[in-house]
Scaffold this active site. Structure first.
Site, PDB file in Angstrom:
ATOM      1  N   GLU A 216      61.851  66.923  30.765  1.00  0.00           N
ATOM      2  CA  GLU A 216      60.889  67.973  31.139  1.00  0.00           C
ATOM      3  C   GLU A 216      60.925  68.258  32.634  1.00  0.00           C
ATOM      4  O   GLU A 216      59.892  68.236  33.302  1.00  0.00           O
ATOM      5  CB  GLU A 216      59.480  67.574  30.699  1.00  0.00           C
ATOM      6  N   GLU A 285      60.487  67.353  20.796  1.00  0.00           N
ATOM      7  CA  GLU A 285      59.205  66.645  20.632  1.00  0.00           C
ATOM      8  C   GLU A 285      58.236  67.511  19.843  1.00  0.00           C
ATOM      9  O   GLU A 285      57.588  68.395  20.406  1.00  0.00           O
ATOM     10  CB  GLU A 285      58.587  66.287  21.995  1.00  0.00           C
TER      11      GLU A 285
HETATM   12  C1  GAL Z   1      55.860  65.036  26.838  1.00  0.00           C
HETATM   13  C2  GAL Z   1      56.799  63.993  27.418  1.00  0.00           C
HETATM   14  C3  GAL Z   1      56.740  62.715  26.596  1.00  0.00           C
HETATM   15  C4  GAL Z   1      55.317  62.311  26.387  1.00  0.00           C
HETATM   16  C5  GAL Z   1      54.556  63.452  25.749  1.00  0.00           C
HETATM   17  C6  GAL Z   1      53.090  63.162  25.517  1.00  0.00           C
HETATM   18  O1  GAL Z   1      55.622  66.063  27.720  1.00  0.00           O
HETATM   19  O2  GAL Z   1      58.118  64.478  27.430  1.00  0.00           O
HETATM   20  O3  GAL Z   1      57.452  61.724  27.248  1.00  0.00           O
HETATM   21  O4  GAL Z   1      54.768  62.015  27.626  1.00  0.00           O
HETATM   22  O5  GAL Z   1      54.588  64.558  26.583  1.00  0.00           O
HETATM   23  O6  GAL Z   1      52.945  62.091  24.696  1.00  0.00           O
END
Ligand code: GAL
Length: 762
Positions: A216, A285
C-alpha cells in the site's frame, strides 16, 4: 542448461511489457505524431500478443483476464494465514480447512522483525519457520502468494520493520534513502534466495506463484514528494531484477511500473481496474472483518455482504480474490502494533482464532467458490455481455467460443426482492444479492441465501482454582542498572523495544510550611505522555493510572500527589502497547513521557518538573529475573499469594485438560498485563479496557464501504486468550501472569472452546 536457467530465460519473455515500456520511453524524443503512431502500434502488438496468442510461455504469467499457471488462465481464491499468528502444529489443519473451503492459494506476509533480530542475524524457527510453512501449503497442493514487503503494515509491531532499523545512521523509512534501501534490498534478496534454494517457486516445482513488494505505498506517495515516487520505482525495479520467475504485485499502488501488477485492497473492489489494460484485476485484501483494538467494540462482517462483494468483483472481470484474513490468529508476545491492537487477531475470519470453522461464513463462501469454479472456463475465456433489467437489476453473461455459458443475475436494490426473467425462466432474487447460474440455467448459488448451519462458540470450563504464588515489584527502589539524566527521554530511544516498561523517577522536597499540608488539598500532578499507558506512584503507593486509545494514543494524567514533609518520590511507569505499524515516517513517532510534567498547588504556584533530574530504569525486576520462563521462575523465591496488588507477578502449575479442543485463558477478572504458559507469551492481555463508543445493529445490505458491524459495547474488548495445545505438557504446566492494575488472579481459569450448531439460517 539447468532448470533454473531455462526458467529464468523463459521469464525474460514475461518481461515484455517492461521492455515495451522502456522502448516507448526511448522513442519519446521523436515528433509527437510519430510517437503516437509508435504507441498505437505498440499497444496493438501488446494487446494482441497478450490476448490472442497462446498464454504466455512462463510457467506463471498473466494477461488481462487472469493469472496463467502452466498455460491455463485461472480464477484463484486465496486466503491470508500469517504463519507467526498460529503454531507450526496448527498449520496443516488450517491449510486443510482452507483447501476444503475452496481456496487455491494461501497468502502470507514475511515478518522481517521476526526474522532479522539484529543486523545480519537471522531466525527462521518455531512460528517463524517460513520454509516449513510454505512446505505445509505445498503438501496440501495449494499455491502461495508471498508478500515479502518488507513493509507489511498488518497491525504488526512497527509494520514488520525491526526496531534496530530505526537506529541505522541517516535512515529514513520507505523513501529514496540509501541506508533504508540497502537494508530492504538485503532482506528481500535473502528471502528470494532462500525460496530459490528451497525450490519453492512454481517453476521449481514449488507452490509460490506470486510475490509482492512493498505494501500500500500509493497512499504514502500521494502525500509524499519526488523521493517517495522514485523509491516506489526503485522497489519495483529491484524486485523484478531478482528474477523470481513469477509475477510481482504491488497492492494499492496505482503507479506500479510494468510488469508489476497493481492490485486492490478493501471491503469492496468492484470499481477497480489495474493501471494497464493488459493486467488482470486482482483483489489482494478482501477484508473478511476487521482487527480488534483494546477499548473498541468487536468488528464483524456478515458473510452475505462479503459474498456479494466477491461475486460482484468476479462478474466485473476480477479473477483473483484473497480473503484478508482467512485465519487471523493471535498476536502472541509483543507482536501487536501500537493501534492498541488486541492479542486476538481473529478478524471475524472464516476460520476463527482457534482454528475452528466460523459458520455460516466458511460454508457460505465455500458454496460461492464452488459455483464460480464450476464456470471458470466461461469466465476466463470471455468478456461478459451486460444487460440491464429495470433500474437496479443486471445480467452478466459469459459465453466462450467452445460453448460454455455462465450468468450472474444481480439485484442491486437494497430493499426489495426482484424477479428476473432470463432465457425465458424466472429467477427470484432477495434484496442486494447476486445469483450465479454456472450453466446459464440453474441457480447454483445466491449471495444472500445462506443455507449453512450457524455455529456459536461456547466455552466450557476446564481448569480453575489455580494455587498462586506471587511477587510484587518494588516501585520504591532504585536498582544499580538505572541511570540519571536531566529532562525527559523518549521511551523507544531508551528501551529499543526490549520491554514495554520504562520507569521515570524524580524527587520533590516539601517544606513543612506548605499551605496544602494544612488544608489537605494535595498538589495536582500533571503528566503528558506520547503513549500509551502509565501508572503513577507517590512514595511507593499507586496514585493513579491513565491510558490512551486507538483514536488518541497520547494521554494526560491528572491526579493529586499525596506528599509529606521532606523528600517525596514520584515514580512513573510508562507502558508502551506496541509500536505504530504505519503512517508517514512512523519511525519518527514517539512513545513515553515527553512532558510537560508539572505540579500545581504549591506555595510557589506551579513547579515544572520537565527538566528535573530523572532516573531511568528499563523494564521490570521480574523481567530481568526472567520470571516468566521455566528456569527463571524456578530459581526465584516466590511468596505465598495473600491479596491482589498492582504490579504483581503470579505463578501456578496445572495439568493439561483432556481432549483436543482448543484452549483459552479466561482473564475477565484481570486488568492489564502479560501472561506466559511454559515460557511462551500469550500476548498482552487487557480485559480492564472495556469497549466504548456505540454498537450498531448491522443490516448487511446497508453495510457498504468502510462501515463495520460492531458488537460487545461496554464489555471488555477481549476476555479470552488463546493457549495453543502444543505448548502444554500432560502435567505440571507453568502459568505466569504479570498484572499491572491489581486484578484478581483467583478467578483466572482455563476453558475449552467448542462450536455449537445453532438454527439453520433462512
Ligand atoms: C491494509 C493493510 C494490511 C492490514 C489491513 C487492515 O491496509 O495492507 O496489512 O493492515 O489494512 O487490517
Amino acid at each position: 542448461m539447468d532448470v533454473e536457467k531455462v526458467c529464468l530465460s523463459k521469464n525474460k519473455l514475461k518481461l515484455f511489457p517492461l521492455q515495451l515500456f522502456t522502448a516507448v520511453k526511448q522513442v519519446s524524443a521523436l515528433p509527437t505524431r510519430a510517437v503516437a503512431a509508435v504507441l498505437t502500434l505498440a499497444a496493438v502488438v501488446m494487446i494482441s500478443t497478450v490476448w490472442f496468442l497462446p498464454p504466455a510461455t512462463a510457467p506463471v504469467s498473466y494477461d488481462r483476464k487472469a493469472i496463467i499457471i502452466e498455460g491455463q488462465r485461472r480464477i484463484l481464491f486465496s486466503g491470508s494465514i500469517h504463519y507467526p499468528r498460529s503454531t507450526p502444529e496448527m498449520w496443516p489443519g488450517l491449510v486443510k480447512k482452507a483447501k476444503d473451503g475452496g481456496l487455491d492459494v494461501i497468502q502470507t506476509y514475511v515478518f522481517w522483525n521476526g526474522h532479522e533480530l539484529s543486523p545480519g542475524k537471522y531466525y527462521f524457527e518455531g512460528r517463524y519457520d517460513l520454509v516449513r510453512f510454505i512446505k505445509v501449503v505445498k503438501d496440501a497442493e495449494l499455491y502461495v502468494n508471498l508478500r515479502i514487503g518488507p513493509y507489511i503494515c498488518a497491525e504488526w509491531n512497527f509494520g514488520g520493520f525491526p526496531v534496530w532499523l530505526k537506529y541505522v545512521p541517516g535512515i529514513s523509512f520507505r523513501t529514496d534513502n540509501k541506508p533504508f534501501k540497502v537494508a530492504m534490498q538485503r532482506f528481500v534478496e535473502k528471502i528470494v534466495s532462500m525460496m530459490k534454494s528451497e525450490k519453492l517457486f512454481e517453476w521449481q516445482g514449488g507452490p509460490i506463484i506470486l510475490t509482492q513488494i512493498e505494501n500500500e505505498f500509493g497512499p504514502v506517495a500521494e502525500y509524499g514528494g519526488a523521493d517517495d515516487l522514485s523509491y516506489a520505482q526503485w522497489s519495483a525495479k529491484m524486485a523484478v531484477s531478482l528474477n523470481t520467475g513469477v509475477p510481482w504485485i504491488m497492492c494499492k499502488e496505482d503507479d506500479a511500473p510494468d510488469p508489476i501488477v497493481n492490485t486492490c485492497n478493501g471491503f469492496f473492489c468492484d470499481g477497480f481496474s489495474p493501471n494497464k489494460p493488459y493486467k488482470p484485476a486482482m483483489w489482494t485484501e478482501a477484508w473478511t472483518g476487521w482487527f480488534t483494538s483494546y477499548g473498541d467494540p468487536l468488528p464483524h462482517r456478515p458473510v452475505e455482504n462479503l459474498a456479494f462483494a466477491v461475486a460482484n468483483f468476479i462478474q466485473k472481470g476480477g479473477s483473483f480474490v484473497n480473503y484478508y484474513m482467512y485465519h487471523g490468529g493471535t498476536n502472541f508476545g509483543r507482536t501487536s502494533s501500537g493501534l492498541f491492537v488486541a492479542a486476538s487477531y481473529d478478524y471475524d475470519a472464516p476460520i476463527d482464532e482457534y482454528g475452528l470453522l466460523r459458520q455460516p461464513k466458511w460454508g457460505h463462501l465455500k458454496g460461492l467458490h464452488q459455483a464460480i469454479k464450476s464456470c471458470e472456463k466461461a469466465l476466463v475465456s470471455s468478456d461478459p455481455n451486460v444487460t440491464s433489467h429495470g433500474l437496479n437489476q443486471q445480467i452478466y453473461v459469459f459465453r466462450s467460443k467452445s460453448g460454455d455459458c455462465a450468468a450472474f443475475l444481480t439485484n442491486n436494490d437494497t430493499e426489495s426482492n426482484s424477479t428476473i426473467i432470463f432465457n425465458g425462466l424466472k429467477y427470484d432474487l432477495p434484496p442486494w444479492s447476486i445469483s450465479i447460474l454456472p450453466n446459464c440455467t440453474t441457480e447454483a448459488y445466491n449471495t444472500a441465501k445462506v443455507r449453512i448451519q450457524r455455529s456459536e462458540m461456547k466455552m466450557i470450563s476446564s481448569v480453575g482454582g489455580f494455587s498462586w504464588n506471587s511477587y510484587t515489584e518494588n516501585s520504591n527502589s532504585i536498582p544499580k542498572s538505572s541511570f540519571m539524566m536531566q529532562g525527559l527521554l523518549e521511551q523507544l530511544n531508551v528501551t529499543r523495544d526490549s520491554t514495554d516498561y520504562l520507569w521515570y523517577t524524580t524527587f520533590v522536597d516539601i517544606g513543612k510550611d506548605e499551605e496544602f499540608l494544612k488544608n489537605g488539598q494535595y498538589p495536582l500532578l500533571t503528566v503528558a505522555s506520547a503513549g500509551h499507558s502509565l501508572h503513577v506512584f507517590i512514595n511507593g503507593e499507586l496514585s493513579g493510572t491513565a491510558y490512551g486509545s486507538l483514536q488518541s494514543p497520547k494521554l494526560t494524567y491528572n491526579g493529586n500527589a499525596k506528599f509529606r514533609v521532606g523528600s517525596n518520590r514520584i515514580s512513573i511507569l510508562s507502558v508502551a502497547v506496541g509500536l505504530p505499524n504505519g503512517g508517514t515516517h512512523f519511525e519518527t513517532w514517539n512513545v513515553g513521557i515527553l512532558g510537560p510534567v508539572t505540579l500545581s498547588g504549591l506555595n510557589t504556584g506551579k513547579l515544572d518538573l520537565t527538566f528535573h533530574n530523572w532516573t531511568y530504569q528499563i523494564g521490570l525486576k521480574g523481567e530481568a529475573l526472567n520470571l516468566y520462563s521455566i528456569t527463571g521462575s524456578s530459581c526465584f523465591e516466590w511468596g505465598e499469594f495473600s491479596q491482589k496488588k498492582p504490579l504483581t507477578w503470579y505463578k501456578a502449575f496445572f495439568n493439561s485438560p483432556d481432549g483436543d479442543e482448543p484452549l483459552a485463558l479466561d482473564m475477565s477478572s484481570m486488568g492489564k498485563g502479560q501472561a506466559w504458559i511454559n515460557g511462551e507469551s500469550i500476548g498482552r492481555y487487557w480485559p480492564g479496557y472495556k469497549a466504548f463508543g456505540s454498537c450498531n445493529g448491522c443490516d448487511y445490505r446497508g453495510f457498504h464501504n468502510e462501515k463495520k458491524c460492531l458488537t460487545s459495547c461496554g464489555e471488555p474488548s477481549q476476555k479470552l486468550y488463546h493457549v495453543p495445545r502444543s505448548w502444554l505438557n500432560p502435567t505440571k504446566n507453568l502459568i505466569v501472569v504479570f498484572e499491572e492494575w491489581g486484578g484478581d488472579p483467583t478467578d483466572i481459569s482455563l476453558v475449552k472452546r467448542i462450536n455449537v450448531d445453532v438454527e439453520l439460517q433462512k
